[in-house]
Design an enzyme around this catalytic site. Structure first.
Site, short mmCIF file in Angstrom:
data_model
loop_
_atom_site.label_atom_id
_atom_site.label_comp_id
_atom_site.label_asym_id
_atom_site.label_seq_id
_atom_site.Cartn_x
_atom_site.Cartn_y
_atom_site.Cartn_z
CG HIS A 194 -2.10 -0.98 0.89
ND1 HIS A 194 -2.08 -2.27 1.35
CD2 HIS A 194 -3.21 -0.86 0.12
CE1 HIS A 194 -3.16 -2.90 0.91
NE2 HIS A 194 -3.86 -2.07 0.16
CD GLU A 438 -9.40 -7.88 -2.00
OE1 GLU A 438 -8.39 -7.26 -2.38
OE2 GLU A 438 -10.20 -7.41 -1.17
CG ASP A 462 -4.99 -8.23 -1.15
OD1 ASP A 462 -3.92 -8.46 -0.57
OD2 ASP A 462 -5.71 -7.25 -0.87
CB CYS A 509 -10.15 -1.80 -8.53
SG CYS A 509 -10.38 -2.96 -7.19
C1 PEP Z 1 -6.23 -5.31 -4.52
O1 PEP Z 1 -5.99 -6.11 -3.63
O2 PEP Z 1 -5.90 -5.48 -5.72
C2 PEP Z 1 -6.91 -4.03 -4.22
C3 PEP Z 1 -7.33 -3.23 -5.16
O3 PEP Z 1 -7.06 -3.71 -2.93
P1 PEP Z 1 -5.86 -3.20 -2.00
O4 PEP Z 1 -4.66 -2.97 -2.87
O5 PEP Z 1 -6.31 -1.99 -1.30
O6 PEP Z 1 -5.66 -4.38 -1.08
MG MG Z 2 -6.96 -5.90 -1.74
#
Ligand code: PEP
Ligand code: MG
Length: 578
Positions: A194, A438, A462, A509
């Protein structure tokens, strides 16, 4: 001396600037006993280090007064005051004498005590000043160890501050949104952590996984970050510097050319309209979203409203944030993801003993956490529903694996709706509820999701982490984090196709959606909705405009039948001519 370090490229672009070393939470210094006859010498060593730092701060103040922003001079002044406080310049002297310990140890002991007291302060601003105490102590320790901080050289106007840290949490990085940071580098971290995602959303170059950067770089060293190649150059010579200044200008030129695509519709060559939406962390990201005219918000990571604080944001505070975003998008979809805390985005809550989780990525994260805290979850759901009266809001639920998690969530949403109706509070009765795919189990049991939800969004970050059992934040296994692994491609393609068959919209996403090298692959799988950091939208749009979906569909279909990594990679590369 000039040298280069190689790490993971996580956020593109070039930054040229001076290093600002971020302190460790605890300074690691050795502890040894000082013989009584050496105590005066040890105290004199301490005093000499204080004098070195005092001189450094005076010199810094002079540089700051000659044109740096006023905050710099205020911060130098504050550090001088901290240094001269008897609690830091007197007490350690007494500790050296009474405990017969070395100066570094005495100083760090005293710092720990002060930090503990700062942590108890109610006022958030004052509490944060503990970081200044740590920074001052770090300067003195460096002087004691014979490595005094370098004094800043006069900066050119195109040079910025580069943060150098051992590690940065997403909570640290989000704070950069308030500050003008040219870029950052860290010893630890993975490309889809993140922290890296926030860097991309800030549009600042970053390199992570550099192993020893924090030890090798000194404050104020001149640094070049090449965020596209994952390279860091320290103390570059004039020739290299010129070359990078030129590349920086070229990149800026390319970016400004891309701006011409802002108002173009994202249609493929054969006329398929593609929706390019934005991922955001905070309402202030809206400026970037508007600048690229995104088709909506495909992912609002609400957990960032919950970080860097000891309390939970109230329903009202959340509502204000969600409403701001919903209203600003003027009818375009705004997909608000419910709280995804845990793993690298841990909540800090006052008065709660932190539980040491054996494996946070597999622990009480995201929807699991929310379902374990119904009052908190309900407050968020109410806030989101209330915001739906101001725009086209959708609810997205992260980390689902089980049917009962969806059912429990839908039940809580019903409770929130009933409450709001009873209170005569307006909301959109048609708010759609979607789920993130995910976890591999979800991608392999899609029927459960397709029957219960209005839309799906694939979180590739994920999904890859859990399919390949690779911690996305750990640079030691970053080379194994492979978006093109046949198993990963299979899960993504199956989800997109199952959604199309069931007439349930599917978007991606995760970071894959914002990678222009992956655009054609995803289009060929049948993807029509992408959500990414706004900084990537125009580059991906450029790929969309040059793609022919009918050609891609056949090619990707053939590619998915291969499972030899080299062949898959080669075929993905070849998609660029369709
Ligand atoms: C992902 O896991 O691809 C996602 C979009 O969520 P995050 O990156 O916030 O875990
Ligand atoms: Mg995620």
């Amino acid at each position: 001396m000039t040298f280069a370090l190689h790490g993971l490229a996580v956020s593109q672009g070039i930054a040229i600037g001076h290093a600002h070393l971020v302190s460790h939470a605890t300074l690691e210094v050795s502890h040894y006993v000082v013989l009584p006859r050496h105590v005066p010498e040890e105290i004199a060593r301490f005093d000499a280090a204080l004098a070195v730092v005092r001189a450094e701060l005076i010199a810094l103040r002079q540089v700051a007064e000659a044109g740096a922003p006023s905050e710099v001079s205020a911060f130098v002044q504050l550090h001088s005051m901290i240094l001269d406080d008897p609690l830091l310049c007197q007490v350690p002297r007494e500790l050296i004498a009474t405990r017969r310990c070395n100066a570094e140890w005495a100083l760090v002991q005293q710092m720990d005590l002060l930090v503990e007291q700062f942590e108890k302060i109610e006022d958030a601003y004052l509490r944060e000043r503990k970081a200044d105490v740590v920074q001052v102590v770090e300067r003195v320790v460096k002087a004691l160890l014979g490595r005094p901080g370098k004094l800043p050289t006069k900066r050119r106007s195109d040079e910025q501050m580069i943060v150098v840290a051992h590690d940065l949490s997403p909570a640290d990085t989000i704070n950069f949104k308030q500050n003008l940071i040219g870029g950052f580098v860290t010893d630890l971290g993975g490309a889809t952590s993140h922290t890296a995602i926030v860097a991309r959303s800030l549009g600042i170059p970053a390199v992570v996984g550099l192993h020893h950067a924090r030890q090798l770089i000194r404050d104020e060293d001149l640094i070049i970050i090449d965020g596209s190649r994952g390279v860091l150059i320290v103390d570059p010579d004039e020739r290299v510097l010129e070359e990078y200044r030129l590349r920086k200008t070229q990149l800026e030129l390319e970016r400004s050319k891309l701006k011409r695509l802002t108002t173009a519709r994202a249609n493929t060559l054969d006329g398929h309209p593609i929706s390019l939406q934005a991922n955001i962390e905070l309402p202030q990201d809206l400026t970037q979203v508007k600048a690229v005219e995104a088709d909506g918000i495909g992912l609002f990571r609400t957990e960032f409203l919950f970080l860097n604080r000891n309390d939970l944001p109230s329903e009202e505070e959340q509502f204000e944030s969600y409403r701001t975003v919903a209203a600003a998008l003027k009818g375009k979809p705004v997909t608000i993801r419910t709280l995804d805390v845990g793993a690298d985005k841990a909540l800090q809550r006052a008065g709660q003993v932190e539980r040491v989780e054996p494996n946070p990525a597999l622990g009480l994260r995201a929807i699991r956490f929310c379902l374990a805290e119904p009052p908190m979850f309900l407050a968020q759901l109410r806030a989101i529903l209330r915001a739906s009266a101001f725009g086209k809001v959708r609810i997205l639920v992260p980390m689902l694996a089980h049917a009962h998690e969806i059912d429990q969530t839908l039940q809580l949403i019903r409770v929130a709706r009933d409450q709001l109706r009873a209170e005569k509070v307006k909301f959109d009765e048609e708010v759609e509820v979607g789920g993130m795919i995910e976890i591999p189990a979800a991608a392999m049991a899609l029927g459960v999701f397709l029957r219960r939800l209005d839309f799906l969004s694939i979180g590739t970050n994920d999904l890859i982490q859990y399919t390949l059992a690779i911690d996305r934040t750990d640079e030691a296994v970053a080379h194994l984090y492979d978006p093109l692994h046949p198993a990963v491609l299979r899960l993504i393609a199956d989800t997109i196709q199952a959604g199309a068959r069931a007439d349930i919209p599917v978007s991606v996403c995760g970071e894959l959606a914002g990678d222009p090298a992956m655009t054609r692959l995803l289009l060929g799988m049948g993807l029509r909705q992408f959500s990414m950091h706004p900084a990537q939208i125009l580059e991906v749009k450029q790929e969309v405009l040059r793609s022919d979906v009918s050609l891609l569909r056949a090619k990707v279909g053939r590619l998915l039948r291969h499972d030899e990594p080299d062949r898959v990679r080669e075929l993905v590369g070849k998609l660029s001519d369709s």
